[in-house]
Design a protein around this motif. Structure first.
Motif, PDB file in Angstrom:
ATOM      1  N   MET A   1       0.818  -1.193   0.000  1.00 16.93           N
ATOM      2  CA  MET A   1       0.000   0.000   0.000  1.00 16.93           C
ATOM      3  C   MET A   1       0.861   1.255   0.000  1.00 16.93           C
ATOM      4  O   MET A   1       0.588   2.196  -0.712  1.00 16.93           O
ATOM      5  N   LYS A   2       1.935   1.233   0.813  1.00 21.08           N
ATOM      6  CA  LYS A   2       2.822   2.391   0.867  1.00 21.08           C
ATOM      7  C   LYS A   2       3.404   2.688  -0.514  1.00 21.08           C
ATOM      8  O   LYS A   2       3.526   3.840  -0.914  1.00 21.08           O
ATOM      9  N   SER A   3       3.751   1.641  -1.260  1.00 21.74           N
ATOM     10  CA  SER A   3       4.333   1.819  -2.585  1.00 21.74           C
ATOM     11  C   SER A   3       3.386   2.561  -3.518  1.00 21.74           C
ATOM     12  O   SER A   3       3.813   3.390  -4.310  1.00 21.74           O
ATOM     13  N   ILE A   4       2.104   2.272  -3.430  1.00 26.23           N
ATOM     14  CA  ILE A   4       1.120   2.962  -4.271  1.00 26.23           C
ATOM     15  C   ILE A   4       1.081   4.439  -3.911  1.00 26.23           C
ATOM     16  O   ILE A   4       1.035   5.298  -4.788  1.00 26.23           O
ATOM     17  N   GLY A   5       1.159   4.770  -2.634  1.00 26.19           N
ATOM     18  CA  GLY A   5       1.182   6.162  -2.204  1.00 26.19           C
ATOM     19  C   GLY A   5       2.425   6.887  -2.687  1.00 26.19           C
ATOM     20  O   GLY A   5       2.355   8.035  -3.123  1.00 26.19           O
TER      21      GLY A   5
ATOM     22  N   LEU B   1       4.241   6.094  -5.338  1.00 22.75           N
ATOM     23  CA  LEU B   1       4.123   6.237  -6.785  1.00 22.75           C
ATOM     24  C   LEU B   1       3.179   7.377  -7.156  1.00 22.75           C
ATOM     25  O   LEU B   1       3.509   8.205  -8.008  1.00 22.75           O
ATOM     26  N   ALA B   2       2.038   7.439  -6.500  1.00 22.29           N
ATOM     27  CA  ALA B   2       1.084   8.514  -6.792  1.00 22.29           C
ATOM     28  C   ALA B   2       1.688   9.879  -6.483  1.00 22.29           C
ATOM     29  O   ALA B   2       1.516  10.834  -7.256  1.00 22.29           O
ATOM     30  N   GLU B   3       2.410   9.975  -5.389  1.00 23.42           N
ATOM     31  CA  GLU B   3       3.057  11.232  -5.005  1.00 23.42           C
ATOM     32  C   GLU B   3       4.121  11.625  -6.034  1.00 23.42           C
ATOM     33  O   GLU B   3       4.194  12.779  -6.468  1.00 23.42           O
TER      34      GLU B   3
ATOM     35  N   VAL C   1      12.240  14.710  -3.986  1.00 26.29           N
ATOM     36  CA  VAL C   1      13.438  14.251  -3.279  1.00 26.29           C
ATOM     37  C   VAL C   1      13.058  13.671  -1.916  1.00 26.29           C
ATOM     38  O   VAL C   1      13.553  12.617  -1.518  1.00 26.29           O
ATOM     39  N   SER C   2      12.149  14.320  -1.224  1.00 19.93           N
ATOM     40  CA  SER C   2      11.684  13.828   0.070  1.00 19.93           C
ATOM     41  C   SER C   2      10.979  12.478  -0.066  1.00 19.93           C
ATOM     42  O   SER C   2      11.187  11.576   0.746  1.00 19.93           O
ATOM     43  N   THR C   3      10.173  12.335  -1.092  1.00 20.67           N
ATOM     44  CA  THR C   3       9.437  11.091  -1.305  1.00 20.67           C
ATOM     45  C   THR C   3      10.380   9.931  -1.592  1.00 20.67           C
ATOM     46  O   THR C   3      10.180   8.823  -1.088  1.00 20.67           O
TER      47      THR C   3
ATOM     48  N   HIS D   1      11.345   2.835  -6.765  1.00 20.40           N
ATOM     49  CA  HIS D   1      10.686   3.835  -7.609  1.00 20.40           C
ATOM     50  C   HIS D   1      11.739   4.706  -8.285  1.00 20.40           C
ATOM     51  O   HIS D   1      12.878   4.763  -7.833  1.00 20.40           O
ATOM     52  N   PHE D   2      11.323   5.388  -9.345  1.00 18.49           N
ATOM     53  CA  PHE D   2      12.230   6.294 -10.024  1.00 18.49           C
ATOM     54  C   PHE D   2      11.495   7.563 -10.425  1.00 18.49           C
ATOM     55  O   PHE D   2      10.272   7.581 -10.542  1.00 18.49           O
ATOM     56  N   ALA D   3      12.274   8.621 -10.613  1.00 17.02           N
ATOM     57  CA  ALA D   3      11.765   9.904 -11.108  1.00 17.02           C
ATOM     58  C   ALA D   3      12.794  10.448 -12.085  1.00 17.02           C
ATOM     59  O   ALA D   3      13.994  10.434 -11.800  1.00 17.02           O
ATOM     60  N   LEU D   4      12.314  10.908 -13.246  1.00 16.59           N
ATOM     61  CA  LEU D   4      13.192  11.423 -14.293  1.00 16.59           C
ATOM     62  C   LEU D   4      12.686  12.776 -14.763  1.00 16.59           C
ATOM     63  O   LEU D   4      11.478  12.957 -14.934  1.00 16.59           O
TER      64      LEU D   4
END
Length: 165
Positions: free
Chosen positions: A1-5, A7-9, A117-119, A155-158
Motif C-alpha cells: 500500500m505504501k508503494s502505491i502512495g 508512486l502517486a506522489e 526528493v523527500s518522497t 521507484h524512479f523519477a526522471l
C-alpha cells in the motif's frame, strides 16, 4: 500500500515539473527485482524515445536513435542527494539556453522538486548527465539537454529538459 502512495506522489509532483515540448518527466515503479543503474538507464532511454517521437522535435531529431543502455550509463554522473532538489527545480524551471526565461514559476518548481526528493528519501541515488564540478554535459541527444534521474531502489523519477539553439 505504501508503494502505491509513493508512486502517486511521485507522479503528481513530476507532472507539476513538466512543460510541454521542453521538460519531459517520468515516474514509476521498477518491475525488475533489485533494480540498479542499468534499469534506471532503460527508463531514461524510454523517455528519450518519447522525446524523439514528439512531433515538436521530430524535425530537429531526424533519424535520432536514443543511446543504448550502456551508453546512457556511461554518460551519467552521480549527484549528492542534498543537491538534487535544487538541480531538479532548475531543470524544470530555468531554460537551458536562456536562463532569464522560466518554464515554471521558480517557487512552484522548488516545492515540487523538494517533495520528489523527500518522497524518494535520503538514501535515494541521483544521477545526471552533467559533470557538476567541471560544468561539462554528456549530451544524450544532438541538441541541448539536461537530465536528472533519481531512484530509491523501487521507484524512479526522471526529468529531462531539451532545447535547440
Amino acid at each position: 500500500m505504501k508503494s502505491i502512495g509513493v508512486l502517486a506522489e511521485l507522479e503528481a509532483c513530476m507532472a507539476e515539473l513538466s512543460t510541454p515540448t521542453r521538460v519531459y518527466v517520468a515516474a514509476g515503479r521498477f518491475s525488475e527485482p533489485d533494480p540498479d543503474l542499468p534499469e534506471l538507464a532503460a527508463r531514461i532511454r524510454t523517455l528519450l524515445c518519447a522525446v524523439a517521437a514528439d512531433e515538436a522535435w521530430q524535425r530537429l531529431l531526424p533519424g535520432y536513435t536514443a543511446p543504448s543502455v550502456p551508453e546512457i550509463c556511461a554518460s551519467l554522473e552521480p549527484m549528492e542527494t542534498h543537491g538534487a532538489a535544487s538541480f531538479l527545480a532548475r531543470v524544470a524551471a530555468v531554460d537551458l539556453l536562456w536562463p532569464s526565461h522560466q518554464h515554471l514559476p521558480r517557487e512552484s518548481a522548488e516545492r515540487a522538486a523538494e517533495q520528489v526528493v523527500s518522497t524518494l528519501g535520503s538514501e535515494a541515488s541521483w544521477w545526471t548527465n552533467h559533470d557538476v564540478e567541471g560544468g561539462a554535459v554528456n549530451g544524450l541527444t544532438p541538441l541541448f539537454d539536461s537530465l536528472l534521474a533519481g531512484t530509491d531502489g523501487e521507484h524512479f523519477a526522471l526529468a529531462l529538459q531539451i532545447a535547440d539553439d
